[in-house]
Structure formats: C-alpha cells, structure tokens
Design a protein around this motif. Structure first.
Motif, PDB file in Angstrom:
ATOM      1  N   LEU A 130       0.873  -1.162   0.000  1.00  0.00           N
ATOM      2  CA  LEU A 130       0.000   0.000   0.000  1.00  0.00           C
ATOM      3  C   LEU A 130       0.912   1.213   0.000  1.00  0.00           C
ATOM      4  CD1 LEU A 130      -1.332  -2.373   1.817  1.00  0.00           C
ATOM      5  CD2 LEU A 130      -3.085  -0.651   2.168  1.00  0.00           C
ATOM      6  N   GLN A 131       0.874   1.974  -1.063  1.00  0.00           N
ATOM      7  CA  GLN A 131       1.730   3.152  -1.209  1.00  0.00           C
ATOM      8  C   GLN A 131       0.834   4.387  -1.075  1.00  0.00           C
ATOM      9  OE1 GLN A 131       3.867   3.308  -4.903  1.00  0.00           O
ATOM     10  NE2 GLN A 131       4.876   5.222  -4.412  1.00  0.00           N
ATOM     11  N   PHE A 132       1.041   5.129   0.014  1.00  0.00           N
ATOM     12  CA  PHE A 132       0.208   6.274   0.331  1.00  0.00           C
ATOM     13  C   PHE A 132       0.863   7.566  -0.130  1.00  0.00           C
ATOM     14  CE2 PHE A 132      -0.658   3.010   3.484  1.00  0.00           C
ATOM     15  CZ  PHE A 132      -2.048   2.953   3.471  1.00  0.00           C
ATOM     16  N   ASP A 133       0.129   8.356  -0.899  1.00  0.00           N
ATOM     17  CA  ASP A 133       0.565   9.684  -1.290  1.00  0.00           C
ATOM     18  C   ASP A 133       0.724  10.523  -0.028  1.00  0.00           C
ATOM     19  OD1 ASP A 133       0.726  11.995  -3.335  1.00  0.00           O
ATOM     20  OD2 ASP A 133      -0.877  12.609  -1.962  1.00  0.00           O
ATOM     21  N   GLU A 134       1.834  11.209   0.080  1.00  0.00           N
ATOM     22  CA  GLU A 134       2.146  11.967   1.299  1.00  0.00           C
ATOM     23  C   GLU A 134       1.102  13.035   1.617  1.00  0.00           C
ATOM     24  OE1 GLU A 134       6.459  13.043   1.497  1.00  0.00           O
ATOM     25  OE2 GLU A 134       6.460  11.877  -0.368  1.00  0.00           O
ATOM     26  N   GLU A 135       0.691  13.801   0.622  1.00  0.00           N
ATOM     27  CA  GLU A 135      -0.285  14.871   0.882  1.00  0.00           C
ATOM     28  C   GLU A 135      -1.665  14.305   1.198  1.00  0.00           C
ATOM     29  OE1 GLU A 135       0.070  18.112   1.585  1.00  0.00           O
ATOM     30  OE2 GLU A 135       2.167  17.513   1.557  1.00  0.00           O
ATOM     31  N   SER A 136      -2.065  13.230   0.525  1.00  0.00           N
ATOM     32  CA  SER A 136      -3.352  12.601   0.842  1.00  0.00           C
ATOM     33  C   SER A 136      -3.350  12.068   2.271  1.00  0.00           C
ATOM     34  CB  SER A 136      -3.649  11.444  -0.121  1.00  0.00           C
ATOM     35  OG  SER A 136      -3.830  11.928  -1.419  1.00  0.00           O
ATOM     36  N   LEU A 137      -2.240  11.462   2.667  1.00  0.00           N
ATOM     37  CA  LEU A 137      -2.114  10.936   4.020  1.00  0.00           C
ATOM     38  C   LEU A 137      -2.147  12.078   5.041  1.00  0.00           C
ATOM     39  CD1 LEU A 137      -1.753   8.365   5.688  1.00  0.00           C
ATOM     40  CD2 LEU A 137       0.712   8.657   5.461  1.00  0.00           C
ATOM     41  N   ARG A 138      -1.474  13.172   4.735  1.00  0.00           N
ATOM     42  CA  ARG A 138      -1.473  14.334   5.630  1.00  0.00           C
ATOM     43  C   ARG A 138      -2.888  14.879   5.797  1.00  0.00           C
ATOM     44  NH1 ARG A 138       1.563  17.794   7.834  1.00  0.00           N
ATOM     45  NH2 ARG A 138       3.489  17.117   6.869  1.00  0.00           N
ATOM     46  N   ARG A 139      -3.604  15.057   4.685  1.00  0.00           N
ATOM     47  CA  ARG A 139      -4.976  15.585   4.769  1.00  0.00           C
ATOM     48  C   ARG A 139      -5.864  14.677   5.605  1.00  0.00           C
ATOM     49  NH1 ARG A 139      -3.852  16.713  -0.617  1.00  0.00           N
ATOM     50  NH2 ARG A 139      -5.061  14.912  -1.325  1.00  0.00           N
ATOM     51  N   LYS A 140      -5.741  13.378   5.408  1.00  0.00           N
ATOM     52  CA  LYS A 140      -6.553  12.422   6.166  1.00  0.00           C
ATOM     53  C   LYS A 140      -6.194  12.480   7.652  1.00  0.00           C
ATOM     54  CE  LYS A 140      -8.926   9.652   4.498  1.00  0.00           C
ATOM     55  NZ  LYS A 140     -10.338   9.672   4.125  1.00  0.00           N
ATOM     56  N   ALA A 141      -4.897  12.520   7.961  1.00  0.00           N
ATOM     57  CA  ALA A 141      -4.462  12.581   9.359  1.00  0.00           C
ATOM     58  C   ALA A 141      -4.925  13.880  10.018  1.00  0.00           C
ATOM     59  CB  ALA A 141      -2.941  12.452   9.451  1.00  0.00           C
ATOM     60  N   GLU A 142      -4.872  14.999   9.286  1.00  0.00           N
ATOM     61  CA  GLU A 142      -5.326  16.277   9.836  1.00  0.00           C
ATOM     62  C   GLU A 142      -6.837  16.273  10.060  1.00  0.00           C
ATOM     63  OE1 GLU A 142      -3.672  19.201   7.140  1.00  0.00           O
ATOM     64  OE2 GLU A 142      -1.788  19.278   8.288  1.00  0.00           O
ATOM     65  N   ALA A 143      -7.570  15.633   9.159  1.00  0.00           N
ATOM     66  CA  ALA A 143      -9.025  15.529   9.336  1.00  0.00           C
ATOM     67  C   ALA A 143      -9.347  14.699  10.578  1.00  0.00           C
ATOM     68  CB  ALA A 143      -9.666  14.911   8.096  1.00  0.00           C
ATOM     69  N   ALA A 145      -7.320  14.270  13.190  1.00  0.00           N
ATOM     70  CA  ALA A 145      -6.829  14.980  14.378  1.00  0.00           C
ATOM     71  C   ALA A 145      -7.611  16.264  14.642  1.00  0.00           C
ATOM     72  CB  ALA A 145      -5.345  15.318  14.215  1.00  0.00           C
ATOM     73  N   GLY A 146      -8.270  16.796  13.605  1.00  0.00           N
ATOM     74  CA  GLY A 146      -9.014  18.028  13.764  1.00  0.00           C
ATOM     75  C   GLY A 146      -8.128  19.260  13.838  1.00  0.00           C
ATOM     76  N   GLN A 147      -6.901  19.130  13.403  1.00  0.00           N
ATOM     77  CA  GLN A 147      -5.972  20.263  13.432  1.00  0.00           C
ATOM     78  C   GLN A 147      -4.831  20.021  12.451  1.00  0.00           C
ATOM     79  OE1 GLN A 147      -4.626  20.298  17.484  1.00  0.00           O
ATOM     80  NE2 GLN A 147      -3.098  18.723  17.147  1.00  0.00           N
ATOM     81  N   ALA A 148      -4.103  21.097  12.149  1.00  0.00           N
ATOM     82  CA  ALA A 148      -2.933  20.990  11.266  1.00  0.00           C
ATOM     83  C   ALA A 148      -1.840  20.203  11.977  1.00  0.00           C
ATOM     84  CB  ALA A 148      -2.429  22.384  10.891  1.00  0.00           C
ATOM     85  N   LEU A 149      -1.092  19.450  11.209  1.00  0.00           N
ATOM     86  CA  LEU A 149       0.027  18.664  11.753  1.00  0.00           C
ATOM     87  C   LEU A 149       1.348  19.291  11.327  1.00  0.00           C
ATOM     88  CD1 LEU A 149      -1.335  15.095  10.996  1.00  0.00           C
ATOM     89  CD2 LEU A 149      -1.337  16.287  13.190  1.00  0.00           C
ATOM     90  N   PRO A 150       2.437  18.989  12.026  1.00  0.00           N
ATOM     91  CA  PRO A 150       3.752  19.519  11.631  1.00  0.00           C
ATOM     92  C   PRO A 150       4.089  19.139  10.188  1.00  0.00           C
ATOM     93  CG  PRO A 150       3.884  18.304  13.697  1.00  0.00           C
ATOM     94  CD  PRO A 150       2.515  18.081  13.162  1.00  0.00           C
ATOM     95  N   ARG A 151       4.775  20.017   9.489  1.00  0.00           N
ATOM     96  CA  ARG A 151       5.134  19.759   8.078  1.00  0.00           C
ATOM     97  C   ARG A 151       6.046  18.548   7.934  1.00  0.00           C
ATOM     98  NH1 ARG A 151       1.643  20.848   4.805  1.00  0.00           N
ATOM     99  NH2 ARG A 151       3.105  20.324   3.171  1.00  0.00           N
TER     100      ARG A 151
END
Length: 155
Positions: A130-143, A145-151
């Motif tokens: 399973l190869q996850f696109d970094e930005e897609s994974l970030r958006r999902k994780a932020e959704a 967490a309900g907040q922005a995550l570190p870059r």
C-alpha cells in the motif's frame, strides 16, 4: 498469510498489470520500466522464474501486488509515498539505511518516502504494498486529528 497450496492461484489486481516475466532478462527490463529497480541476483535455476506485478490506484493510494516464484534480490530506488508491505506468502527481507526488516506472515514493514531499499524475496513470495501519497495521508491525518500537523510528519 495465504495457504501456500493456493499461492499460485492468487493474482490481486490482475486487470491492472505492470509486468509479467518468465526469464531474468525480461524481469530486469520490466523492473527498470515499472519501478526503476535493478536485479541484484536470482537463485535456484531448478525453479522456473515467474514474476508478476500489478498496480491499482484508488485516490491517493497505489495498491501493488507482486509475486516471485523463484528467489530474487532487487534494489529499488527512492520513491515517493509511504509504503506498507504486507506478505501474502513466502518470506522476504528489506534492507534500508542499514536497517533490516523481515517481511513474512508475522511481520509487515513500513518504508518512509524517498527511501531506497534492497529486497530479498524467497521462492513463492507474494506481497501487497500500500503506497500512500504523502499529501493525501497528511490531509486524512489532519481531518482525523481536527488540526494541522507539523510539516515534517513522520511515521
């Protein structure tokens, strides 16, 4: 882990082939075309070489299915995205940055983006990646967490 009696029958994402190879030269060419990867070695001339790779993209996730009927060792270059390797049959080992990871029925492995690695696969090895696109994974994780995550998000 799949029952080895049925391993030869399994071919996930078969409608989305990257390659089929029955000899070292074809496998070498197809690995270069599909993954920019190179064969380090193939073993056991008594076992016919059959290698299959399929890939399906669903949103920001690429699903890869790979099968090697004979033992092989392959060097993969740095690639985008996080990769989760899940063994379906056989066993393998990933070496990355001097770190070794077993990939078998008891162990899965995760590789961070832009990480080159060398993979050794046994006879009858199959896995799904399973190869996850970094930005897609970030958006999902932020959704979630309900907040922005570190870059510099790291898994």
């Amino acid at each position: 882990m799949l029952n080895s009696d049925h391993a030869a029958d399994v071919q996930l994402f078969g409608a989305h082939p990257i390659f089929r190879a029955r000899d070292r030269d074809t496998l070498s060419a197809r690995l270069m075309e599909g993954y920019r990867a190179t064969i380090r070695r193939t073993d056991d001339a008594e076992v016919p070489l059959l290698a299959i790779a399929n890939r399906l993209q669903v949103g920001g996730v690429h699903l890869h299915y790979c099968r090697y009927d004979a033992p092989v060792q392959i060097a993969f270059p740095a690639m985008a995205g996080y990769r989760q390797l899940v063994c379906l049959s056989g066993h393998g080992e990933i070496v990355s940055s001097r770190r070794r990871m077993a990939i078998d029925g008891d162990h899965a492995g995760t590789l961070p983006p832009e990480t080159p690695f060398e993979a050794s696969y046994s006879q009858g090895y199959q896995h799904m990646v399973l190869q996850f696109d970094e930005e897609s994974l970030r958006r999902k994780a932020e959704a979630l967490a309900g907040q922005a995550l570190p870059r510099d998000l790291r898994l």
